[in-house]
Every structure is written in structure tokens, then in C-alpha cells.
Enzyme design. Sequence first.
Site, PDB file in Angstrom:
ATOM      1  N   ARG A  68       1.046  -1.352  -0.390  1.00  0.00           N
ATOM      2  CA  ARG A  68       0.062  -0.297  -0.255  1.00  0.00           C
ATOM      3  C   ARG A  68       0.676   1.653  -0.110  1.00  0.00           C
ATOM      4  NH1 ARG A  68      -3.130  -3.993   1.571  1.00  0.00           N
ATOM      5  NH2 ARG A  68      -0.536  -4.216   2.721  1.00  0.00           N
ATOM      6  N   THR A  69       1.396   1.557   1.032  1.00  0.00           N
ATOM      7  CA  THR A  69       2.284   2.167   1.180  1.00  0.00           C
ATOM      8  C   THR A  69       3.433   2.898  -0.054  1.00  0.00           C
ATOM      9  OG1 THR A  69       2.967   1.601   3.410  1.00  0.00           O
ATOM     10  CG2 THR A  69       4.452   3.879   2.449  1.00  0.00           C
ATOM     11  N   LYS A  97      26.193  -5.151  -1.689  1.00  0.00           N
ATOM     12  CA  LYS A  97      27.813  -5.016  -1.605  1.00  0.00           C
ATOM     13  C   LYS A  97      28.302  -4.152  -0.171  1.00  0.00           C
ATOM     14  CE  LYS A  97      27.013  -4.130  -6.431  1.00  0.00           C
ATOM     15  NZ  LYS A  97      26.936  -2.982  -7.544  1.00  0.00           N
ATOM     16  N   ARG A 118      11.256   3.698   3.288  1.00  0.00           N
ATOM     17  CA  ARG A 118      10.450   2.591   4.718  1.00  0.00           C
ATOM     18  C   ARG A 118      12.255   2.292   4.737  1.00  0.00           C
ATOM     19  NH1 ARG A 118       5.924  -1.028   4.600  1.00  0.00           N
ATOM     20  NH2 ARG A 118       5.112   0.979   5.072  1.00  0.00           N
ATOM     21  N   HIS A 146       4.938   5.066  11.614  1.00  0.00           N
ATOM     22  CA  HIS A 146       4.582   5.748  10.292  1.00  0.00           C
ATOM     23  C   HIS A 146       4.125   6.601   9.821  1.00  0.00           C
ATOM     24  CE1 HIS A 146       3.580   3.552   6.111  1.00  0.00           C
ATOM     25  NE2 HIS A 146       2.618   2.389   6.493  1.00  0.00           N
TER      26      HIS A 146
HETATM   27  N1   CP Z   1      -0.422   0.397   5.940  1.00  0.00           N
HETATM   28  C1   CP Z   1       0.587  -0.516   5.199  1.00  0.00           C
HETATM   29  O1   CP Z   1       1.979   0.219   5.582  1.00  0.00           O
HETATM   30  O2   CP Z   1       0.745  -1.646   4.235  1.00  0.00           O
HETATM   31  P1   CP Z   1       2.379  -1.817   3.959  1.00  0.00           P
HETATM   32  O3   CP Z   1       2.668  -1.926   4.459  1.00  0.00           O
HETATM   33  O4   CP Z   1       1.621  -2.321   2.455  1.00  0.00           O
HETATM   34  O5   CP Z   1       2.122  -0.816   3.130  1.00  0.00           O
END
Ligand code: CP
Length: 325
Positions: A68-69, A97, A118, A146
Site C-alpha cells: 500500500r505505502t 554490497k 521505509r 508511520h
Molecule cells: N499500511 C501499510 O503500511 O501497508 P504496506 O506495508 O503494504 O505498505
Amino acid sequence: MNKVGRRTRGYGEPMESDLITMADLTNEEILSLLDDAEELLPVAHGERYLPLLQGKLLANMFFEPSTRTRMSFETAMKRLGGDVVNLGDVKSSSAVKGETLYDTMRMVDGYCDIAALRHPRQGAAQYAADACEIPIMNGGDGAGQHPTQTLLDLFTIRQAHGRLDGLNVALVGDLRYGRTVHSLSHALARFNSSLVFISPEQLRMPSEIVSDLTAMGAKIEETSDLYGSITDVDVIYMTRIQKERFPDEDEYSKVAGIYKLTAPDLSGAKSEMIVMHPLPRVSEISPDVDSTRHARYFEQAFNGVVARMALMCRLLGVDVPRGDA
Ligand code: CP
């Protein structure tokens, strides 16, 4: 690093040039971003073409799995006329590496105009922001925060209830490792919502977060009983037990599948109560909840597009037209 170009909207204090935690946004900035997100709904639905970010390039730097993100950042940038480059599979990047995150981000700083990151390590987003002049958006750092998820969560809550203040919100599941609930509880406390933290003993909200929220004046109740809280709350925010963050598989197996919300469990809920989940779900919400009036998690995931559109416009200094302007 002294970042250049702190961006202003002309109607408030300058916003931080990165989004690392919810502390980077004032309440007014949050509400203003949600208003922009609302304006951008037709663009996200593909009903209106509005190339506000034409010529801009987003770096999607995902060192941990994401659906999603990553995809909603990409959708948001492309719907606004911009383009995206992806790190791709970490295993085929130069991280294998031994390249440091600092060096990688210094490269990205030259390639792109803005980056979403992320990373499995808490604090990585701040580290990346310190390495870069371009705006960095934290797409989840380990068990830290988040914040872009929190923006879409707040948007979803305001869409359903018309406000963020004075609500009774239950956060359920893995409150120890779940970064979405760390960010969201911080934001909701600032809007004077009451919080019910529901988890097994091993996965309670970290005490330092509870202390911070209490110092902010938050009303907090902690319990392990999900089913006794359902009738009282306006939002149930379910979360997945974060298997990947457990140091020990045996410890995970003790709590795996501990909460499972089913449609019959919701029979006594308030009619306007909504069930949310950042997704992916494993077994926390039974599929029979999907067809109830309470289920909101797929709309919530869609709202990631407008929330991230609004944020990228803000960080890149582009005003979102209000009304029909
Ligand atoms: N909600 C969320 O962070 O989903 P993903 O891990 O799929 O990005």
C-alpha cells in the site's frame, strides 16, 4: 544539516521540510493537509486531471516489503503528473554490497526531488533526512513511526465522523511493535480523543509512549479485553501482530491470532462505529466483517493516495487549489 528551502503555505508557520514523526506537523497543518486531501479526491479517482507535480520525481526507497505505502505514493505522484523511480528489490541493489544508507540517500538526493523511505531500523528516516536536502517522508521505520499512514488514518476518521476531537478510539493488537499505532495515538491525543489500548500483556504500548501521551493530557485506558470495549467506541483500529519484529518465534506463537473480530462481535456496536486496519490483515478481521456497515479498511487504503498527494504538494511548495479554483 541545514536544509534549504523551508516551505511556507503563506497562511501559517513554515512546515518542516521532512515528515519523520507526527511531531513535525502542527494540528493546523494536519487539518490543512486533510482539507487538501479532500480536494484531491477527484484527481485520485481519475475524474480530474491536475498535473500539480509535473516535472517532479519521487524516489520510492523501500528496504522492507510494502504494497500500500509504496503503490499509493507512486499512484499519488503519477496522478499529479510527476514520475517515480523505485529502489526495487533490495537484494538487487548495492545495499547487498555493503553500501550504507547514508551513501545511498546521498545519491538519491541528486537524482530526485522528494523521497519516501521505509526501513527496518527505527530512526532510519531521520538519518536519511540528515543526509539529504530533498524532503524525506517516513514510510515506516522499524517499530518507530508511520506518519503518512497516520495522515490517511485521520482522513478516514474525519470522513466517517466529521471530526477528530472527542472520539473514543480503540487501538487493538500489537501496540508494542506496531508503528502505525505509535503515530496515530500521538495524533489522536493532540485532538483530545480518548484512547483504549487493547493488547496482550507482552504487546502493550511502550511505557515511554504512554508516559508521553499522559503528559500531553491524553485519556488512556489499557486492557486486554477487546470484546468488552466494542459497544463504547467510535473507532476500532485493528493491527497485525508484527511477526517480523519478534526476536523469538516461540514468543510470537504465544500471541499469534489472539484477536479475531467477526461480524457477530459487532452486533452491539454504535451504528456509526468504524473498523479500521492499516493492512495487511492476517486473521485479525474475519472476512464476514467486510460486508458490514462498519468496515472501512479498504477505503482507508485508498485514502493513502490523497493523503500522500497532499503531503507531497506541501513538501514541494505547491499549493492545492481549493474549491473549483
Ligand atoms: N499500511 C501499510 O503500511 O501497508 P504496506 O506495508 O503494504 O505498505
